[in-house]
Every structure is written in C-alpha cells, then in structure tokens.
Write a protein that holds these residues in place. Structure first.
Motif, mmCIF file in Angstrom:
data_model
loop_
_atom_site.group_PDB
_atom_site.id
_atom_site.type_symbol
_atom_site.label_atom_id
_atom_site.label_comp_id
_atom_site.label_asym_id
_atom_site.label_seq_id
_atom_site.Cartn_x
_atom_site.Cartn_y
_atom_site.Cartn_z
ATOM 1 N N GLY A 216 0.806 -1.217 0.000
ATOM 2 C CA GLY A 216 0.000 0.000 0.000
ATOM 3 C C GLY A 216 0.835 1.260 0.000
ATOM 4 N N ARG A 217 2.107 1.160 0.409
ATOM 5 C CA ARG A 217 2.994 2.324 0.409
ATOM 6 C C ARG A 217 3.539 2.630 -0.990
ATOM 7 N NH1 ARG A 217 6.846 0.395 3.410
ATOM 8 N NH2 ARG A 217 8.227 0.022 1.646
ATOM 9 N N GLN A 218 3.459 1.688 -1.898
ATOM 10 C CA GLN A 218 4.017 1.870 -3.238
ATOM 11 C C GLN A 218 3.322 3.035 -3.959
ATOM 12 O OE1 GLN A 218 6.744 0.228 -4.095
ATOM 13 N NE2 GLN A 218 6.601 -0.752 -2.085
ATOM 14 N N PRO A 219 4.067 3.743 -4.818
ATOM 15 C CA PRO A 219 5.390 3.426 -5.368
ATOM 16 C C PRO A 219 6.551 3.959 -4.543
ATOM 17 C CG PRO A 219 4.544 5.357 -6.463
ATOM 18 C CD PRO A 219 3.495 4.944 -5.456
ATOM 19 N N TRP A 220 6.301 4.267 -3.269
ATOM 20 C CA TRP A 220 7.334 4.849 -2.422
ATOM 21 C C TRP A 220 8.016 3.773 -1.592
ATOM 22 C CZ3 TRP A 220 8.010 9.857 -3.541
ATOM 23 C CH2 TRP A 220 6.922 10.590 -4.035
ATOM 24 N N VAL A 221 9.333 3.877 -1.454
ATOM 25 C CA VAL A 221 10.042 3.069 -0.471
ATOM 26 C C VAL A 221 10.152 3.845 0.829
ATOM 27 C CG1 VAL A 221 12.375 3.800 -1.148
ATOM 28 C CG2 VAL A 221 12.020 1.556 -0.103
ATOM 29 N N VAL A 222 10.184 5.169 0.763
ATOM 30 C CA VAL A 222 10.012 6.053 1.913
ATOM 31 C C VAL A 222 8.917 7.024 1.527
ATOM 32 C CG1 VAL A 222 11.062 7.735 3.459
ATOM 33 C CG2 VAL A 222 12.437 5.854 2.569
ATOM 34 N N ALA A 223 7.784 6.937 2.197
ATOM 35 C CA ALA A 223 6.604 7.689 1.776
ATOM 36 C C ALA A 223 6.674 9.140 2.256
ATOM 37 C CB ALA A 223 5.350 7.029 2.328
#
Length: 489
Positions: A403-410
């Motif tokens: 669910g955080r994608q496309p971020w590795v650090v949101a």
C-alpha cells in the motif's frame, strides 16, 4: 522482469517466509513464561507439563525464525544500496540496536532457560524466560521503528549536498507515533496468533483424548490450556481491533493514498461506506469498480472516528500528488498502489479473525462447567483456526508494504520532515544485474521452502507426541542434575 521487479519479489518472498514465524514467537514466549509462573504459584503439574510442551514448539519456531531472518538485512546493502545510502543514517540505527541488544538478550536468556532446568534456581530459571519474552518484544519494537520511518519519516533532515537523509533526533525516531501504534497492533496480533495456536492444539487434543477413553487427561491438562488460549484470544482480539482502528486513523492522515486504495473509493466524500464486496476491473481504474455490499459510514469512521467524516478518494489524492511532485517525477507519475492487492489484503486480514473468534466461542460453550467433548467438528475447527491468524498477519504486512508503493520512503502530508522521501525504483542497487537477483532469489526461495518443510514436520511430530509425564523439578537437587525433557534438553 528487470532487477527492480526481482529485488522486490525477493524481499517480499523472504519477508513473508520469515513473518510466518515471527508472530508466534512474539506471542508464545510470554505465554509460556506465564504458564511456568502459574506452575510455580500453584504447583499444579499440568502447568509444568504444558510449559514444557509449548516450550518445545516455541524453540522450534524460534530457531527457524532466526534462520530465515538472517538474510533480511543483507538485502539492504546488496539489492537496495541506493536506499541504504539515502536513509542508512536513520534506518541502520534501530536495526543495529535490535541485533546487538534485543536479539542477544532474547537468545541468551532463552539458552539459559533451555539448559537451566535443575541447573539454576527456580526463580532464576523463571526470570530467564521472562527476560527472553522481553527481548523478543524489544526486537519487534526496534524493527517496527525502522519500518515506521519508511511509512512516516521523522527525526531527520535532507542534506542536498550529500543527497541523503541525516539523523537529527533519535528520540523522535524511536517515539514515532506510527511505530508506537504499529507495535501495539503487531504485539496484540501476535498474542492472538499464539492464543489461537494454544487453543487450537488443545481443542484437537481434548477430542483425541476423550475418543480414546482418556477423559482425565482431556480434563486436567488440555481443558485448562484451551481455556487459557480462549482468554488470550478474547483479550487480544479486542486490543487488535482498537489498535487497528488507531492505525487506520494514522494511515488516513499520513498516507491518504493507502487508505483510499484500501476502499477503492474514487472521489473524496463524507460518510463513506465500507464495502464488503467489490467487483470489476481492479487494474488501477477505480471508476470501473462496483461496490455491492456496503456498510454506511464505516469507512469514514475507521479513518476519522466520525461516521460522517471526510474519506480521501484515489483520484483526488493522485491529482494532488501529481501536482506536488510534477517537477521531480514528471506530471504523469502514477502514485497509486495495486488496488486489487490493497483492497483484498485489507479485508482478508480482518476477515480471517473470524476463525479465532469461532474457536473461542466454541470452547466457551463446549467446555463450560468442567466439561470436555469428543465432537470431531471441534477438533477440526481447532486445526482449521490455527493457520488463520498466521495468514492474516502476513496479509497485514503485505497491505502495509504494498500500500505504500510506489514509495520506499513515503512522503507524508503530516510529517515535519521535508524532502525525505524516495520512490522504490530509485532505491534499487544500480550495479546488481537481473541474473544476480534471480539466482539469489531462486536459491533463497528453495532454501526457505526446505526450512519450511523442516518446521512443519518438527512441529507436527512434537504436537502428536503430546505432553509427557514429568516429575516436578526438585528444588534441592544437586547442580547439574539431568532432566528428562526430550528434544534438545
């Protein structure tokens, strides 16, 4: 698939394998410690026998958990070097503390507990399993601190000259509200897993003992264990619900796209309902989806605590993020995760808890007033319920990470940190080739599959072996007196 896709698959596969074992270790260690405490307080032999029975299962699980967890951190430097360069100053600290402090604490005292029967005093022996339980839960917290920075970065600033985030407040990192909330939810879910594990095995053994004519064993040993597991299920189930609700509110504030995707609601609305079933094409086009069964206002309540609160919409959040990051990532960057994965993992994570609740209610009814039962369906329900919280816990992690994608650090709207965010595609190691990742992924998958088979057969063997008659340890025995415990003892 390219190196990025394979690196993501490898990390997902190894994490899921590892996390199958983690909740049971977190929850079962303090429960075994509690069983031993009850034996010391009451001197009732069944608590000693249950301590040793579930203690053996705990040790199998712990050993395999260590084996599957070793490779986890190496992937940061091998497959995700750009990510490690970007946030290593913050991310590395809690991982190092987890390994050097918490893990050594739990493993050292667990070793003392394993080999300490009749070799150390009863109080020291009991203290050792409680120290191990504390260490297990400390390990969980430090891992969650590291992961929560990826969900909600705090305590850091971005250095544009070095192109990396730098730690400026370790206190803020370890008191991250996302970590605190995730810890409560993870630990309570782990207790639910362990309670279901104890109750499920005990239900199966009650039926087996009654049907072979040994009602005394069913009543004096397995019934107390089933009641114990049932109590844990009820208490932890309530805490899971409360902490899950709090996490939902944090998610709506910090990662509105993840919350919107969990419900596949296109437009921001007030009083949004929670859909039980949605059909249509989930290929990130929420307009093509149809909500069939909906509980009015429940999605808004989960996100805001108000049945008429504002719930974010996928398309609105997408437009906002495209506008905000157009200069960095272009105006056409897709910031939506897989709607299919987020929607269904969220529901299955919650829905599978029904099996634990059903087992607890069945035990409450069938075992009331000192009764035991030989009904086969109770044994079947016990065995069926055991894997469900394991699956639910893994689905929860898949939802959290996917669910955080496309971020590795949101990048979080509510975060005081400016500039500390990173797309997953930017975090992969640039020099690692597709073949390198593919070979390691295949080898690790095969290795983990083999370990999974070993785990299953060892657990099955010692569950079928049942409790053994044990003479109570003699507190006046000479140091070094051998104990009759099987397995590694």
């Amino acid at each position: 698939m390219d190196a990025l896709d394979l690196a993501r698959w490898q990390f997902g596969i190894t994490t899921v394998y590892h996390f199958v074992l983690v909740p049971l270790t977190i929850g079962l260690t303090p429960l075994v410690a509690l069983m031993q405490t009850m034996w010391m307080k009451t001197r009732k032999e069944h608590w000693l026998r249950l301590t040793k029975f579930f203690g053996k299962l705990l040790l199998i699980n712990f050993a395999l958990g260590v084996a599957t967890g070793i490779v986890q951190e190496f992937q940061f430097g091998m497959n995700w070097s750009e990510y490690s360069i970007m946030v290593g100053d913050i991310f590395g600290a809690p991982l190092a503390i987890e390994a050097l402090a918490a893990f050594f604490l739990e493993s050292t005292f667990l070793g003392l507990w394993i080999f300490g029967w009749n070799r150390v005093s009863e109080k020291i022996h009991l203290a050792s399993i409680w120290c191990a339980a504390i260490g297990v839960n400390l390990s969980a917290y430090w891992i969650l601190v590291a992961n929560s920075f990826m969900q909600h970065p705090v305590g850091a600033t971005f250095n544009p000259e070095k192109g990396r985030a730098e730690l400026n407040s370790f206190i803020e990192v370890i008191t991250n509200p996302t970590a605190v909330s995730a810890f409560g939810h993870t630990v309570s879910a782990s207790f639910l897993t362990a309670g279901t594990f104890i109750a499920g095995i005990s239900a199966w053994w009650i039926v087996r003992a009654v049907r072979r004519g040994d009602e005394a064993e069913a009543r004096t040993i397995w019934r107390p264990a089933a009641i114990f597991g049932m109590i844990v299920i009820f208490i932890s189930g309530i805490v899971v619900s409360l902490t899950g609700h709090h996490q939902g509110q944090l998610m709506a504030e910090q990662q509105p796209m993840k919350m919107a995707s969990a419900e596949v609601i296109c437009e921001t609305e007030n009083g949004a309902g929670l859909s039980i079933l949605t059909v249509g094409d989930f290929t990130n086009d929420c307009d093509s989806l149809t909500h069939i069964l909906t509980v009015p206002g429940l999605a808004s309540f989960m996100a805001t605590g108000d049945f008429n609160g504002e719930f974010p919409g996928v398309q609105d959040v997408q437009s906002e993020m495209q506008e905000r990051y157009a200069d960095e990532f272009g105006p056409d960057q897709d910031y939506r995760p897989s709607l299919f994965i987020t929607y269904w993992t969220f529901r299955l994570m919650i829905g599978l808890g029904v099996f634990s609740a059903a087992l607890a209610l069945a035990a409450l009814f069938l075992l009331r007033g000192g009764r035991v039962t030989g009904k086969k369906w109770f044994a079947t329900l016990g065995l069926l319920a055991i894997p469900m919280p394991f699956i639910a816990a893994n689905l929860g992690w898949i939802f959290t990470e996917m669910g955080r994608q496309p971020w590795v650090v949101a990048p979080n709207p509510a975060s005081p940190v400016d500039g500390v965010y990173m797309l997953t595609q930017a975090g992969v190691s640039p020099t690692v080739t597709t073949s390198h990742v593919l070979i390691s992924m295949v080898l690790f998958t095969l290795l983990y599959a083999a370990l999974g088979v070993v785990w299953y057969f060892l657990m099955r063997r010692y569950v079928l072996e049942g409790v053994q008659h044990e003479a109570q340890p003699d507190p006046d025995a000479d140091a070094g007196t051998e104990t009759s415990m099987t397995f590694v003892y």
